[in-house]
Every structure is written in C-alpha cells, then in structure tokens.
Design an enzyme around this catalytic site. Sequence first.
Site, PDB file in Angstrom:
ATOM      1  N   LEU A  31       0.828  -1.212   0.000  1.00 29.44           N
ATOM      2  CA  LEU A  31       0.000   0.000   0.000  1.00 29.44           C
ATOM      3  C   LEU A  31       0.865   1.266   0.000  1.00 29.44           C
ATOM      4  O   LEU A  31       0.339   2.377  -0.076  1.00 29.44           O
ATOM      5  CB  LEU A  31      -0.920   0.010   1.226  1.00 29.44           C
ATOM      6  CG  LEU A  31      -2.033  -1.045   1.210  1.00 29.44           C
ATOM      7  CD1 LEU A  31      -2.751  -1.092   2.562  1.00 29.44           C
ATOM      8  CD2 LEU A  31      -3.037  -0.770   0.097  1.00 29.44           C
ATOM      9  N   THR A  60      10.964  -3.238   2.979  1.00 25.67           N
ATOM     10  CA  THR A  60      10.098  -4.167   3.693  1.00 25.67           C
ATOM     11  C   THR A  60      10.686  -5.564   3.609  1.00 25.67           C
ATOM     12  O   THR A  60      11.821  -5.749   3.131  1.00 25.67           O
ATOM     13  CB  THR A  60       8.634  -4.046   3.180  1.00 25.67           C
ATOM     14  OG1 THR A  60       7.792  -4.836   4.006  1.00 25.67           O
ATOM     15  CG2 THR A  60       8.476  -4.456   1.725  1.00 25.67           C
ATOM     16  N   LYS A  92      14.759  -5.751   5.609  1.00 21.15           N
ATOM     17  CA  LYS A  92      14.894  -4.760   6.684  1.00 21.15           C
ATOM     18  C   LYS A  92      16.243  -4.855   7.412  1.00 21.15           C
ATOM     19  O   LYS A  92      16.737  -3.853   7.918  1.00 21.15           O
ATOM     20  CB  LYS A  92      13.735  -4.903   7.678  1.00 21.15           C
ATOM     21  CG  LYS A  92      12.401  -4.407   7.123  1.00 21.15           C
ATOM     22  CD  LYS A  92      11.298  -4.448   8.168  1.00 21.15           C
ATOM     23  CE  LYS A  92      10.185  -3.504   7.793  1.00 21.15           C
ATOM     24  NZ  LYS A  92       9.240  -3.263   8.881  1.00 21.15           N
ATOM     25  N   GLY A 139       4.190 -12.238  20.329  1.00 17.24           N
ATOM     26  CA  GLY A 139       5.175 -12.258  19.247  1.00 17.24           C
ATOM     27  C   GLY A 139       6.384 -11.420  19.601  1.00 17.24           C
ATOM     28  O   GLY A 139       6.290 -10.462  20.400  1.00 17.24           O
ATOM     29  N   GLY A 185       9.090 -10.654  16.899  1.00 17.47           N
ATOM     30  CA  GLY A 185       9.871 -10.501  15.669  1.00 17.47           C
ATOM     31  C   GLY A 185      10.449  -9.101  15.599  1.00 17.47           C
ATOM     32  O   GLY A 185      10.486  -8.366  16.598  1.00 17.47           O
ATOM     33  N   ASN A 239       6.001 -15.454  23.364  1.00 13.30           N
ATOM     34  CA  ASN A 239       6.432 -15.822  22.007  1.00 13.30           C
ATOM     35  C   ASN A 239       6.539 -17.329  21.857  1.00 13.30           C
ATOM     36  O   ASN A 239       6.852 -18.047  22.812  1.00 13.30           O
ATOM     37  CB  ASN A 239       7.778 -15.165  21.659  1.00 13.30           C
ATOM     38  CG  ASN A 239       8.011 -15.129  20.149  1.00 13.30           C
ATOM     39  OD1 ASN A 239       7.064 -14.923  19.390  1.00 13.30           O
ATOM     40  ND2 ASN A 239       9.233 -15.345  19.717  1.00 13.30           N
ATOM     41  N   ILE A 249      10.769 -18.893  22.635  1.00 14.56           N
ATOM     42  CA  ILE A 249      11.218 -18.099  23.783  1.00 14.56           C
ATOM     43  C   ILE A 249      12.578 -17.436  23.534  1.00 14.56           C
ATOM     44  O   ILE A 249      12.783 -16.267  23.850  1.00 14.56           O
ATOM     45  CB  ILE A 249      11.307 -19.029  25.019  1.00 14.56           C
ATOM     46  CG1 ILE A 249       9.909 -19.271  25.574  1.00 14.56           C
ATOM     47  CG2 ILE A 249      12.220 -18.503  26.072  1.00 14.56           C
ATOM     48  CD1 ILE A 249       9.419 -18.160  26.463  1.00 14.56           C
ATOM     49  N   TYR A 261      -3.489  -5.308   9.396  1.00 13.11           N
ATOM     50  CA  TYR A 261      -4.530  -4.388   8.900  1.00 13.11           C
ATOM     51  C   TYR A 261      -5.299  -4.957   7.709  1.00 13.11           C
ATOM     52  O   TYR A 261      -6.217  -4.327   7.204  1.00 13.11           O
ATOM     53  CB  TYR A 261      -3.914  -3.033   8.511  1.00 13.11           C
ATOM     54  CG  TYR A 261      -2.748  -3.161   7.559  1.00 13.11           C
ATOM     55  CD1 TYR A 261      -2.940  -3.323   6.197  1.00 13.11           C
ATOM     56  CD2 TYR A 261      -1.447  -3.170   8.051  1.00 13.11           C
ATOM     57  CE1 TYR A 261      -1.876  -3.485   5.340  1.00 13.11           C
ATOM     58  CE2 TYR A 261      -0.373  -3.332   7.201  1.00 13.11           C
ATOM     59  CZ  TYR A 261      -0.589  -3.486   5.847  1.00 13.11           C
ATOM     60  OH  TYR A 261       0.464  -3.656   5.003  1.00 13.11           O
TER      61      TYR A 261
HETATM   62  P1  NAP Z   1       8.779 -11.372  11.967  1.00 20.46           P
HETATM   63  O1  NAP Z   1      10.053 -10.704  12.313  1.00 20.46           O
HETATM   64  O2  NAP Z   1       8.773 -12.483  10.971  1.00 20.46           O
HETATM   65  O3  NAP Z   1       8.136 -11.921  13.352  1.00 20.46           O
HETATM   66  C1  NAP Z   1       6.988 -12.694  13.363  1.00 20.46           C
HETATM   67  C2  NAP Z   1       6.568 -12.997  14.795  1.00 20.46           C
HETATM   68  O4  NAP Z   1       5.347 -13.749  14.746  1.00 20.46           O
HETATM   69  C3  NAP Z   1       7.570 -13.884  15.556  1.00 20.46           C
HETATM   70  O5  NAP Z   1       7.502 -13.561  16.924  1.00 20.46           O
HETATM   71  C4  NAP Z   1       7.039 -15.287  15.309  1.00 20.46           C
HETATM   72  O6  NAP Z   1       7.364 -16.195  16.332  1.00 20.46           O
HETATM   73  C5  NAP Z   1       5.545 -15.036  15.342  1.00 20.46           C
HETATM   74  N1  NAP Z   1       4.803 -16.030  14.574  1.00 20.46           N
HETATM   75  C6  NAP Z   1       4.816 -16.183  13.221  1.00 20.46           C
HETATM   76  N2  NAP Z   1       3.991 -17.194  12.877  1.00 20.46           N
HETATM   77  C7  NAP Z   1       3.480 -17.705  14.040  1.00 20.46           C
HETATM   78  C8  NAP Z   1       2.578 -18.751  14.326  1.00 20.46           C
HETATM   79  N3  NAP Z   1       2.056 -19.514  13.361  1.00 20.46           N
HETATM   80  N4  NAP Z   1       2.247 -18.975  15.607  1.00 20.46           N
HETATM   81  C9  NAP Z   1       2.792 -18.200  16.604  1.00 20.46           C
HETATM   82  N5  NAP Z   1       3.655 -17.199  16.388  1.00 20.46           N
HETATM   83  C10 NAP Z   1       3.994 -16.946  15.109  1.00 20.46           C
HETATM   84  O7  NAP Z   1       7.723 -10.331  11.427  1.00 20.46           O
HETATM   85  P2  NAP Z   1       7.607  -8.754  11.765  1.00 20.46           P
HETATM   86  O8  NAP Z   1       8.338  -7.980  10.741  1.00 20.46           O
HETATM   87  O9  NAP Z   1       7.910  -8.540  13.199  1.00 20.46           O
HETATM   88  O10 NAP Z   1       6.041  -8.496  11.476  1.00 20.46           O
HETATM   89  C11 NAP Z   1       5.084  -9.091  12.323  1.00 20.46           C
HETATM   90  C12 NAP Z   1       3.686  -8.663  11.888  1.00 20.46           C
HETATM   91  O11 NAP Z   1       3.536  -7.269  12.027  1.00 20.46           O
HETATM   92  C13 NAP Z   1       3.349  -8.996  10.427  1.00 20.46           C
HETATM   93  O12 NAP Z   1       2.008  -9.414  10.379  1.00 20.46           O
HETATM   94  C14 NAP Z   1       3.521  -7.654   9.726  1.00 20.46           C
HETATM   95  O13 NAP Z   1       2.713  -7.581   8.576  1.00 20.46           O
HETATM   96  C15 NAP Z   1       3.038  -6.716  10.812  1.00 20.46           C
HETATM   97  N6  NAP Z   1       3.558  -5.355  10.659  1.00 20.46           N
HETATM   98  C16 NAP Z   1       2.665  -4.352  10.521  1.00 20.46           C
HETATM   99  C17 NAP Z   1       3.100  -3.060  10.380  1.00 20.46           C
HETATM  100  C18 NAP Z   1       2.093  -1.959  10.231  1.00 20.46           C
HETATM  101  O14 NAP Z   1       2.484  -0.857   9.792  1.00 20.46           O
HETATM  102  N7  NAP Z   1       0.842  -2.163  10.609  1.00 20.46           N
HETATM  103  C19 NAP Z   1       4.486  -2.773  10.389  1.00 20.46           C
HETATM  104  C20 NAP Z   1       5.388  -3.827  10.553  1.00 20.46           C
HETATM  105  C21 NAP Z   1       4.913  -5.132  10.696  1.00 20.46           C
HETATM  106  P3  NAP Z   1       8.797 -16.976  16.374  1.00 20.46           P
HETATM  107  O15 NAP Z   1       9.762 -16.024  17.015  1.00 20.46           O
HETATM  108  O16 NAP Z   1       8.494 -18.165  17.167  1.00 20.46           O
HETATM  109  O17 NAP Z   1       9.152 -17.291  14.940  1.00 20.46           O
END
Ligand code: NAP
Length: 279
Positions: A19, A65, A69, A127, A129, A151, A154, A219
Amino acid sequence: MSNATEQYYVIGDPIAHSLSPAIYTQLFEHYDVAAQYDAMRVTAEALPEFVRMIPKRHVKGFNVTMPLKREIEPFLAYRDPDALYGVNTVCVHPDGLYGYSTDAQGFRTSLAMHGRTYAGQQVVFIGCGGAAKALVHDALNQHAAHITIVNRTIEHASEFANDPRVTVAPWSELADACAHCSLLINTTPLGMHGVAAQFAAFDFLDVLPKTAFVADLVYNPLETALLAAARARELACMNGLGMLVWQGVLAFQKYTNITVPADIAEDVHAHLVGILERK
Ligand code: NAP
C-alpha cells in the site's frame, strides 16, 4: 523521467500488494512535490544491484520491507538508533544511505490517536519478531510499567530477558499474562489475509480487565478475528492501519522535511480503507 522529478521506491519481496505507493503518491500530490513513487520487487540477492543503480535513477529515498529490513544494513553510511531491529526508511544523501525505522513511532502515534500511551501500562506483546522488538524498546523508553513478551520461540526474546521490567513467557502463559494487562498487542501475522495460521482460541481475552486496550499490527483484513473477538467482549481496540499510515507519514517527513498534520494523515487512512475494502 525528467531530472526535476525525484524518484522513490518501496522495495521487498513480495511487493505487488504494497500500500506504500498509495500512501506516498497521495502525500506527494497533496504537497505538490514532483516525485514518482513505485513498488519494486527486490530479493535479498538483488539488493546490491538495486543499491548500485540508485545514482543513475535519481533515487532520493526508499522504503524497505520484508525480507530486506536487516539485509540493507551493510549498505548504510548511517543507521539511526531507532532502526536497531530493522530499517524501513532510507534517505539518499551525498555521503551515502541513511537508514531509519519509523515503525515504533508510527505505532505509538496511532495509539495516541486512540487516546492511549505506554506510560504506566502493563503491556503484553504477542510475538517477538523485528516489529515487536522495536515496539518493546520504544515502550520501555516511554515508561511502560511492565512488559510481558509471549512468544512461540522463547529464545527469540532473549535480549529482553534480563531487563527487570520485562517478563518473557511461553505461549501457554498468555492467559496468565492477560489477567494483569492493560494493553495487549498482537505482533504476529496470525489472522492476516493469506496466512493460514490462526489463533486457536480467544479465551485469553476473557481474563483481560474490561478497561484493557487491544491492538493488532495486522490491517488486512481491517477487522481480524482477534479484533472481532475483542469487540464482542466490548474491549476497545485498533487495527494496524493507523500504524501503517503513521510510519509512512513519518518516513515522508524524513524525505521532504514537511510536517504532516493529523487531518492529512486521516485522509490517507480513509483512502487506504477504501482500497482494502475493495480488495
Ligand atoms: P517477523 O520478524 O517475521 O516476526 C513474526 C513474529 O510472529 C515472531 O515472533 C514469530 O514467532 C511469530 N509467529 C509467526 N507465525 C506464528 C505462528 N504460526 N504462531 C505463533 N507465532 C507466530 O515479522 P515482523 O516484521 O515482526 O512483522 C510481524 C507482523 O507485524 C506482520 O504481520 C507484519 O505484517 C506486521 N507489521 C505491521 C506493520 C504496520 O504498519 N501495521 C508494520 C510492521 C509489521 P517466532 O519467534 O516463534 O518465529
């Protein structure tokens, strides 16, 4: 493209559904900036090639993205302290690339628009990440009273484990953590369009105090299953679109030095709601 037109990109993989072009094109048009903003699919392997072509294409800045990152870090002349857990905004300067992250401030601003702050709150993050880590760091700086990180893995939260204001807990302790929570934030992709994994149940919402606030970083859809379950329990909540808008507005401010007021950000938000509702 004339030399007078500044070129901006969002890069990542996948990128087709981003977006960001809608956000920045609206802002550049509103402020009458002669700029072109495009989405470009760039894999981690193709990142050096993208960086090499920056001068030739008159690139002034770009958003970063998944999965770039962290990959962008070796190419930066300067990395802002806010970008400790990943870069989402890069400004092109004569002496090199400057990397920033506007995610945490974007989330905090969206929270403020809902009348909430971190100060004094008992925060539970689901979470840990890249996005969550930036938000946890910010919440600590903003005087959250206590933070629990729940998380799946852990060890991924280990860097916070020694902070006396942080508890790191396994998924099985989510409900226990919610009993004392005033701000619950889902930072996992659970509930996101196109992601098969979902929350198995929402009974952890039943133990939240009635005054607690529930935030989802997701979102798309605008109302995730988590937010629908929170609303059904009459809990105040917000989705991740406000964060997306504000992280974009804050990046735009870095590109242009133009301060965007809340009503213009609200126009961008309304535009994105329209796009998501038509999807
Ligand atoms: P990331 O670094 O890949 O982290 C993902 C997190 O989700 C990790 O803690 C992971 O756990 C957990 N996870 C993934 N799949 C899972 C499952 N099936 N069951 C349980 N836990 C699970 O991703 P990120 O960059 O932090 O982004 C996370 C989310 O935030 C995404 O949905 C992204 O689209 C959203 N986001 C939104 C915005 C916004 O502007 N609204 C900005 C940034 C990100 P593990 O550590 O165990 O792998």
